[in-house]
Design a protein around this motif. Structure first.
Motif, mmCIF file in Angstrom:
data_model
loop_
_atom_site.group_PDB
_atom_site.id
_atom_site.type_symbol
_atom_site.label_atom_id
_atom_site.label_comp_id
_atom_site.label_asym_id
_atom_site.label_seq_id
_atom_site.Cartn_x
_atom_site.Cartn_y
_atom_site.Cartn_z
ATOM 1 N N ASN A 9 9.319 45.077 42.772
ATOM 2 C CA ASN A 9 10.013 46.209 43.380
ATOM 3 C C ASN A 9 10.573 45.842 44.743
ATOM 4 O OD1 ASN A 9 9.610 47.941 41.251
ATOM 5 N ND2 ASN A 9 7.729 48.823 42.076
ATOM 6 N N ALA A 10 9.789 45.092 45.527
ATOM 7 C CA ALA A 10 10.260 44.688 46.852
ATOM 8 C C ALA A 10 11.435 43.731 46.735
ATOM 9 C CB ALA A 10 9.112 44.050 47.634
ATOM 10 N N LEU A 11 11.346 42.798 45.820
ATOM 11 C CA LEU A 11 12.439 41.841 45.634
ATOM 12 C C LEU A 11 13.695 42.531 45.130
ATOM 13 C CD1 LEU A 11 10.454 38.886 44.025
ATOM 14 C CD2 LEU A 11 11.279 39.059 46.380
ATOM 15 N N ARG A 12 13.561 43.467 44.197
ATOM 16 C CA ARG A 12 14.726 44.211 43.688
ATOM 17 C C ARG A 12 15.361 45.030 44.792
ATOM 18 N NH1 ARG A 12 13.402 48.093 39.553
ATOM 19 N NH2 ARG A 12 15.617 48.152 39.066
ATOM 20 N N ALA A 13 14.541 45.666 45.621
ATOM 21 C CA ALA A 13 15.067 46.484 46.720
ATOM 22 C C ALA A 13 15.848 45.621 47.699
ATOM 23 C CB ALA A 13 13.927 47.208 47.432
ATOM 24 N N PHE A 14 15.283 44.484 48.079
ATOM 25 C CA PHE A 14 15.989 43.606 49.009
ATOM 26 C C PHE A 14 17.268 43.058 48.384
ATOM 27 C CE2 PHE A 14 16.895 39.160 50.009
ATOM 28 C CZ PHE A 14 17.397 39.335 51.294
ATOM 29 N N GLU A 15 17.207 42.614 47.116
ATOM 30 C CA GLU A 15 18.392 42.035 46.478
ATOM 31 C C GLU A 15 19.527 43.040 46.410
ATOM 32 O OE1 GLU A 15 21.232 40.982 43.415
ATOM 33 O OE2 GLU A 15 19.838 42.666 43.313
ATOM 34 N N ALA A 16 19.227 44.274 46.057
ATOM 35 C CA ALA A 16 20.270 45.304 45.982
ATOM 36 C C ALA A 16 20.830 45.613 47.359
ATOM 37 C CB ALA A 16 19.699 46.567 45.344
ATOM 38 N N ALA A 17 19.937 45.715 48.369
ATOM 39 C CA ALA A 17 20.403 46.000 49.735
ATOM 40 C C ALA A 17 21.244 44.854 50.268
ATOM 41 C CB ALA A 17 19.201 46.251 50.643
ATOM 42 N N MET A 23 21.644 50.029 52.609
ATOM 43 C CA MET A 23 20.464 50.479 51.891
ATOM 44 C C MET A 23 20.727 51.752 51.099
ATOM 45 S SD MET A 23 17.196 49.552 54.295
ATOM 46 C CE MET A 23 16.952 47.876 54.880
ATOM 47 N N THR A 24 21.671 52.578 51.565
ATOM 48 C CA THR A 24 21.986 53.801 50.825
ATOM 49 C C THR A 24 22.581 53.462 49.455
ATOM 50 O OG1 THR A 24 24.117 53.874 51.983
ATOM 51 C CG2 THR A 24 22.325 55.232 52.872
ATOM 52 N N LEU A 25 23.425 52.441 49.405
ATOM 53 C CA LEU A 25 24.013 52.038 48.122
ATOM 54 C C LEU A 25 22.964 51.405 47.217
ATOM 55 C CD1 LEU A 25 27.431 50.546 49.309
ATOM 56 C CD2 LEU A 25 26.972 52.805 48.358
ATOM 57 N N ALA A 28 20.976 54.215 45.708
ATOM 58 C CA ALA A 28 21.698 54.877 44.625
ATOM 59 C C ALA A 28 21.646 54.039 43.343
ATOM 60 C CB ALA A 28 23.150 55.129 45.044
ATOM 61 N N GLU A 29 21.786 52.724 43.478
ATOM 62 C CA GLU A 29 21.760 51.859 42.301
ATOM 63 C C GLU A 29 20.400 51.885 41.620
ATOM 64 O OE1 GLU A 29 21.535 47.110 41.549
ATOM 65 O OE2 GLU A 29 23.283 47.775 42.694
ATOM 66 N N LEU A 30 19.335 51.860 42.417
ATOM 67 C CA LEU A 30 17.986 51.804 41.854
ATOM 68 C C LEU A 30 17.381 53.189 41.635
ATOM 69 C CD1 LEU A 30 16.549 48.803 43.922
ATOM 70 C CD2 LEU A 30 17.589 48.790 41.646
ATOM 71 N N ASN A 31 18.144 54.229 41.979
ATOM 72 C CA ASN A 31 17.703 55.609 41.756
ATOM 73 C C ASN A 31 16.413 55.926 42.509
ATOM 74 O OD1 ASN A 31 18.075 58.192 40.653
ATOM 75 N ND2 ASN A 31 16.776 57.733 38.893
ATOM 76 N N ILE A 37 13.699 52.179 49.840
ATOM 77 C CA ILE A 37 14.292 50.850 49.979
ATOM 78 C C ILE A 37 13.867 50.231 51.302
ATOM 79 C CG2 ILE A 37 16.453 49.563 50.226
ATOM 80 C CD1 ILE A 37 16.022 50.404 47.398
ATOM 81 N N SER A 38 13.938 51.026 52.378
ATOM 82 C CA SER A 38 13.568 50.532 53.705
ATOM 83 C C SER A 38 12.121 50.072 53.744
ATOM 84 C CB SER A 38 13.811 51.625 54.744
ATOM 85 O OG SER A 38 13.467 51.167 56.041
ATOM 86 N N ARG A 39 11.221 50.844 53.139
ATOM 87 C CA ARG A 39 9.802 50.475 53.140
ATOM 88 C C ARG A 39 9.572 49.189 52.354
ATOM 89 N NH1 ARG A 39 9.050 56.033 52.211
ATOM 90 N NH2 ARG A 39 8.693 55.617 49.986
ATOM 91 N N GLN A 40 10.245 49.042 51.231
ATOM 92 C CA GLN A 40 10.070 47.839 50.424
ATOM 93 C C GLN A 40 10.569 46.599 51.175
ATOM 94 O OE1 GLN A 40 8.431 47.445 47.798
ATOM 95 N NE2 GLN A 40 8.371 49.352 46.623
ATOM 96 N N VAL A 41 11.706 46.732 51.864
ATOM 97 C CA VAL A 41 12.243 45.604 52.620
ATOM 98 C C VAL A 41 11.312 45.256 53.772
ATOM 99 C CG1 VAL A 41 14.143 44.845 54.113
ATOM 100 C CG2 VAL A 41 14.643 46.010 51.953
ATOM 101 N N GLN A 42 10.800 46.262 54.480
ATOM 102 C CA GLN A 42 9.868 46.014 55.576
ATOM 103 C C GLN A 42 8.598 45.333 55.064
ATOM 104 O OE1 GLN A 42 9.236 49.766 57.526
ATOM 105 N NE2 GLN A 42 11.374 49.951 58.199
ATOM 106 N N HIS A 43 8.109 45.783 53.908
ATOM 107 C CA HIS A 43 6.923 45.166 53.303
ATOM 108 C C HIS A 43 7.185 43.699 52.975
ATOM 109 C CE1 HIS A 43 3.484 44.494 50.696
ATOM 110 N NE2 HIS A 43 4.318 44.131 49.729
ATOM 111 N N LEU A 44 8.372 43.418 52.452
ATOM 112 C CA LEU A 44 8.720 42.046 52.102
ATOM 113 C C LEU A 44 8.827 41.175 53.353
ATOM 114 C CD1 LEU A 44 9.470 40.116 49.792
ATOM 115 C CD2 LEU A 44 11.861 40.841 50.057
ATOM 116 N N GLU A 45 9.429 41.702 54.409
ATOM 117 C CA GLU A 45 9.536 40.955 55.657
ATOM 118 C C GLU A 45 8.162 40.649 56.238
ATOM 119 O OE1 GLU A 45 13.832 42.274 57.552
ATOM 120 O OE2 GLU A 45 12.127 43.634 57.791
ATOM 121 N N ALA A 46 7.255 41.634 56.185
ATOM 122 C CA ALA A 46 5.904 41.422 56.703
ATOM 123 C C ALA A 46 5.169 40.361 55.891
ATOM 124 C CB ALA A 46 5.133 42.737 56.690
#
Length: 296
Positions: A9-17, A23-25, A28-31, A37-46
């Motif tokens: 989920n984190a990888l998909r969120a980052f790849e789409a962003a 991140m808004t787009l 929308a793509e991942l519904n 999306i922001s939380r997943q990207v932050q988790h991945l960065e951490a």
């Protein structure tokens, strides 16, 4: 050694962003929500210990680490998609079909609406190619080819129709065309450079194939013939509509070329591919039975 892979989920969120740049787009793509999306990207960065984006929220830019990760994830998700589609057996979704470009434009696409009406849930994705089929290398589900075989081992082969070819030219040139087409510019295509010689051998009509004009794509050559720039050898399926409309004439008729159009399907049975090949076979029978279609 176990792989250390972050959550999908984190990888998909980052790849789409990263792909969309917003991140808004991606949301929308991942519904999902923007905050998800922001939380997943932050988790991945951490987890990775590096920043993947920089800049203000409304103008995010990938860092060098983010750019490197995005490139790898894009290729990785493509491979995952191919692997999933290779084993999936559903009656909906995309179906990848490889086909020679001119045949696609002049025969397949004008009939494709009938397949869509019958199977609206199947999305046919077309790619142009005439190279030898290798299902282990290529990602498509069905390939349409013209040739004499042998076809790939293990692939299911669906015969469509025998190919007939003949010289075609614009009506204004027909009045001055002799039996051997002397004095007219002979048109050639790189994909079938010896078409004139092969037709001459089969028809018994001697033609000096030297000289003339060569075109990189078959479609360019057909357009040149339709525009009165010369005479070319063309398969009946690619010029049938032009002959019937009078845009092109075939003063010497059409003769069997020794090649056949076939649909090739992956060895593993798939319902979408089976439905498409069955429809192709039906369309081929209708086409072969149409008035004016030269017998092979």
């Amino acid at each position: 050694m176990a792989r250390r892979i972050p959550s999908l989920n984190a990888l998909r969120a980052f790849e789409a962003a990263g792909r969309h740049g917003r991140m808004t787009l991606a949301a929308a793509e991942l519904n999902v929500t923007h905050s998800a999306i922001s939380r997943q990207v932050q988790h991945l960065e951490a987890l990775l210990g590096v920043a993947l984006f920089e800049g203000p929220r409304n103008r995010l830019q990938l860092t060098s680490a983010g750019t490197q990760l995005l490139a790898g994830l894009g290729a990785g998700f493509d491979l995952i998609d191919q692997a999933v589609r290779a084993v999936a057996d559903s009656e909906d979704g995309p179906l990848d079909v490889s086909c020679p470009g001119t045949f696609t434009m002049r025969w397949l696409i004008p009939r494709l609406y009938r397949f869509r009406e019958r199977h609206p849930a199947i999305e046919v994705r077309l790619s142009a190619s005439s190279r030898p089929v290798d299902f282990e290398r290529d990602g498509f589900d069905v390939a349409i080819r013209a040739g004499s075989g042998p076809w790939p081992y293990g692939a299911e082969t669906v015969a469509l129709f025998a190919e007939t070819t003949g010289p075609v030219l614009a009506p204004e040139l027909a009045a001055v065309a002799g039996a051997d087409f002397a004095g007219l510019t002979l048109l050639h295509s790189r994909t079938r450079r010896h078409a004139w010689r092969q037709w001459s051998d089969r028809s018994g009509i001697a033609v000096d194939e030297r000289g003339g004009n060569e075109y990189e794509h078959f479609y360019f050559m057909l357009e040149a013939a339709s525009s009165g720039l010369g005479v070319c050898i063309a398969p009946w399926p690619l010029v049938a509509d032009d002959i019937r409309s009078g845009r092109l004439l075939a003063p010497a008729g059409f003769i069997a070329s020794g090649q056949h159009y076939v649909a090739l399907r992956r060895p593993r049975r798939q319902r979408k591919a089976a439905a498409f090949c069955a429809w192709l076979a039906e369309e081929a029978r209708l086409f072969s039975g149409e008035a004016g279609n030269p017998a092979p």
